[in-house]
Design a protein around this motif. Sequence first.
Motif, PDB file in Angstrom:
ATOM      1  N   VAL A   1       2.116   7.067   4.353  1.00 20.72           N
ATOM      2  CA  VAL A   1       2.375   6.395   3.491  1.00 20.72           C
ATOM      3  C   VAL A   1       2.874   6.612   2.161  1.00 20.72           C
ATOM      4  N   VAL A   2       3.025   7.983   2.226  1.00 19.68           N
ATOM      5  CA  VAL A   2       4.084   8.671   0.799  1.00 19.68           C
ATOM      6  C   VAL A   2       5.188   7.921   1.529  1.00 19.68           C
ATOM      7  N   ALA A   3       6.297   8.130   2.229  1.00 20.99           N
ATOM      8  CA  ALA A   3       7.546   8.243   2.810  1.00 20.99           C
ATOM      9  C   ALA A   3       7.789   6.737   2.756  1.00 20.99           C
ATOM     10  N   ALA A   4       6.447   5.689   3.278  1.00 20.23           N
ATOM     11  CA  ALA A   4       6.838   4.083   3.742  1.00 20.23           C
ATOM     12  C   ALA A   4       6.686   3.491   2.695  1.00 20.23           C
ATOM     13  N   THR A   5       6.230   4.165   0.743  1.00 17.89           N
ATOM     14  CA  THR A   5       6.474   3.636  -0.341  1.00 17.89           C
ATOM     15  C   THR A   5       7.936   4.192  -1.041  1.00 17.89           C
TER      16      THR A   5
ATOM     17  N   ALA B   1     -20.349   4.705  -2.895  1.00 12.84           N
ATOM     18  CA  ALA B   1     -22.083   4.318  -3.196  1.00 12.84           C
ATOM     19  C   ALA B   1     -22.179   4.300  -5.188  1.00 12.84           C
ATOM     20  N   ARG B   2     -20.927   5.031  -5.628  1.00 17.08           N
ATOM     21  CA  ARG B   2     -21.080   5.857  -6.439  1.00 17.08           C
ATOM     22  C   ARG B   2     -19.460   6.072  -7.332  1.00 17.08           C
ATOM     23  N   LEU B   3     -19.920   5.766  -8.534  1.00 12.67           N
ATOM     24  CA  LEU B   3     -18.028   5.819  -9.460  1.00 12.67           C
ATOM     25  C   LEU B   3     -18.330   7.499  -9.193  1.00 12.67           C
ATOM     26  N   GLY B   4     -16.623   8.467  -9.146  1.00 10.23           N
ATOM     27  CA  GLY B   4     -16.494   9.206  -9.173  1.00 10.23           C
ATOM     28  C   GLY B   4     -14.979   9.701  -8.273  1.00 10.23           C
ATOM     29  N   PRO B   5     -14.273  10.925  -8.322  1.00  9.49           N
ATOM     30  CA  PRO B   5     -13.432  11.231  -7.423  1.00  9.49           C
ATOM     31  C   PRO B   5     -13.927  11.082  -6.094  1.00  9.49           C
ATOM     32  N   HIS B   6     -15.307  11.285  -5.225  1.00  6.46           N
ATOM     33  CA  HIS B   6     -15.595  11.578  -4.164  1.00  6.46           C
ATOM     34  C   HIS B   6     -15.083   9.835  -3.764  1.00  6.46           C
ATOM     35  N   SER B   7     -14.678   9.223  -4.206  1.00  7.95           N
ATOM     36  CA  SER B   7     -14.790   7.219  -4.087  1.00  7.95           C
ATOM     37  C   SER B   7     -13.391   7.480  -3.049  1.00  7.95           C
ATOM     38  N   LEU B   8     -12.399   8.609  -3.343  1.00  6.08           N
ATOM     39  CA  LEU B   8     -11.422   8.841  -2.965  1.00  6.08           C
ATOM     40  C   LEU B   8     -11.844   9.711  -1.549  1.00  6.08           C
ATOM     41  N   GLY B   9     -11.085   9.405   0.445  1.00  3.76           N
ATOM     42  CA  GLY B   9     -10.774  10.596   0.749  1.00  3.76           C
ATOM     43  C   GLY B   9      -9.972  11.267   0.576  1.00  3.76           C
ATOM     44  N   PRO B  10      -9.823  12.473   1.782  1.00 10.14           N
ATOM     45  CA  PRO B  10      -8.237  13.228   1.691  1.00 10.14           C
ATOM     46  C   PRO B  10      -7.214  12.674   1.927  1.00 10.14           C
ATOM     47  N   ALA B  11      -6.738  11.616   2.523  1.00 12.46           N
ATOM     48  CA  ALA B  11      -5.723  10.691   2.581  1.00 12.46           C
ATOM     49  C   ALA B  11      -5.263  10.406   1.798  1.00 12.46           C
ATOM     50  N   SER B  12      -6.115   9.206   1.192  1.00 12.66           N
ATOM     51  CA  SER B  12      -5.690   8.046   0.135  1.00 12.66           C
ATOM     52  C   SER B  12      -5.363   9.344  -1.119  1.00 12.66           C
ATOM     53  N   ARG B  13      -5.979  10.264  -1.550  1.00 15.79           N
ATOM     54  CA  ARG B  13      -6.231  11.081  -2.725  1.00 15.79           C
ATOM     55  C   ARG B  13      -4.821  11.916  -2.250  1.00 15.79           C
ATOM     56  N   PHE B  14      -4.602  12.405  -1.562  1.00 16.73           N
ATOM     57  CA  PHE B  14      -3.099  12.960  -1.092  1.00 16.73           C
ATOM     58  C   PHE B  14      -2.299  11.070  -2.042  1.00 16.73           C
ATOM     59  N   VAL B  15      -1.856  10.677  -1.028  1.00 21.30           N
ATOM     60  CA  VAL B  15      -1.386   8.786  -1.648  1.00 21.30           C
ATOM     61  C   VAL B  15      -1.542   8.657  -3.161  1.00 21.30           C
TER      62      VAL B  15
ATOM     63  N   GLU C   1       8.220  -9.620  -1.919  1.00 23.73           N
ATOM     64  CA  GLU C   1       8.994  -9.061  -0.335  1.00 23.73           C
ATOM     65  C   GLU C   1       7.345  -7.984   0.113  1.00 23.73           C
ATOM     66  N   VAL C   2       6.467  -7.967   0.638  1.00 25.45           N
ATOM     67  CA  VAL C   2       5.403  -7.591   1.381  1.00 25.45           C
ATOM     68  C   VAL C   2       5.600  -7.555   1.960  1.00 25.45           C
ATOM     69  N   VAL C   3       5.011  -5.733   2.500  1.00 24.35           N
ATOM     70  CA  VAL C   3       5.042  -4.911   3.307  1.00 24.35           C
ATOM     71  C   VAL C   3       3.884  -4.583   3.909  1.00 24.35           C
ATOM     72  N   LEU C   4       3.297  -5.484   4.725  1.00 26.81           N
ATOM     73  CA  LEU C   4       1.460  -4.799   5.746  1.00 26.81           C
ATOM     74  C   LEU C   4       1.991  -2.895   6.329  1.00 26.81           C
ATOM     75  N   LEU C   5       1.284  -1.834   5.837  1.00 27.66           N
ATOM     76  CA  LEU C   5       1.292  -0.922   6.234  1.00 27.66           C
ATOM     77  C   LEU C   5       0.233  -0.864   7.364  1.00 27.66           C
ATOM     78  N   HIS C   6       0.629  -0.116   8.765  1.00 32.12           N
ATOM     79  CA  HIS C   6      -0.680   0.287   9.145  1.00 32.12           C
ATOM     80  C   HIS C   6      -0.006   1.688   9.461  1.00 32.12           C
ATOM     81  N   VAL C   7      -0.518   3.253   9.630  1.00 30.64           N
ATOM     82  CA  VAL C   7      -0.900   3.798   9.951  1.00 30.64           C
ATOM     83  C   VAL C   7      -1.655   4.960  11.071  1.00 30.64           C
ATOM     84  N   THR C   8      -0.910   4.695  12.130  1.00 30.94           N
ATOM     85  CA  THR C   8      -2.254   5.699  13.268  1.00 30.94           C
ATOM     86  C   THR C   8      -1.928   6.658  13.635  1.00 30.94           C
TER      87      THR C   8
END
Length: 163
Positions: A100-104, A119-133, A28-35
């Motif tokens: 996003v966390v609640a939806a999962t 542009a480079r590998l490393g921890p900064h490749s994640l923004g704040p929301a993605s890091r939280f998730v 079952e695939v759920v496409l999730l968008h959060v505004t």
Amino acid sequence: MTVVVWVVEGTWPACVDAARAHAPEDAEVVLLHVTGHDVADAAHGAFAGLLGRGHPERDPGTRVEHLAAASAESLLQAAAERLGRPCTRVERTGRVEREVVAATEGADLLVLARDGDRARLGPHSLGPASRFVVDHAPCPLLLVWPEPAPDLTTMPPPPPHHR
């Protein structure tokens, strides 16, 4: 198996492609968008504080909410078409990372893309929301690059005491 695909402007095609490649056919695939509510809330607040007393019909926050909903619907439609198989589309509003966390909850996999400095590998490749998730999701994650990953030479050097 339930696979949640986090659909975000700019990176969603890579997530949908990853779901197509890695989710079993019977999943079952759920496409999730959060505004996020922050822009509409700011418009509501500015209008109420400066201009809108007694004229709620002119509140620009309501227009922003309608535009955001239409944009989300369009994005989810495009993602569903790219997925090319039955899916559920879910639109949520609120603090993006928490929604996003609640939806999962109860999901078997979350597919998301890197959204920071790509542009480079490393921890900064994640923004704040993605890091939280990544730190809080209650299920396994598939973290994808929205474009080809940077070369290994872009990886930060180790700290001096670890060489």
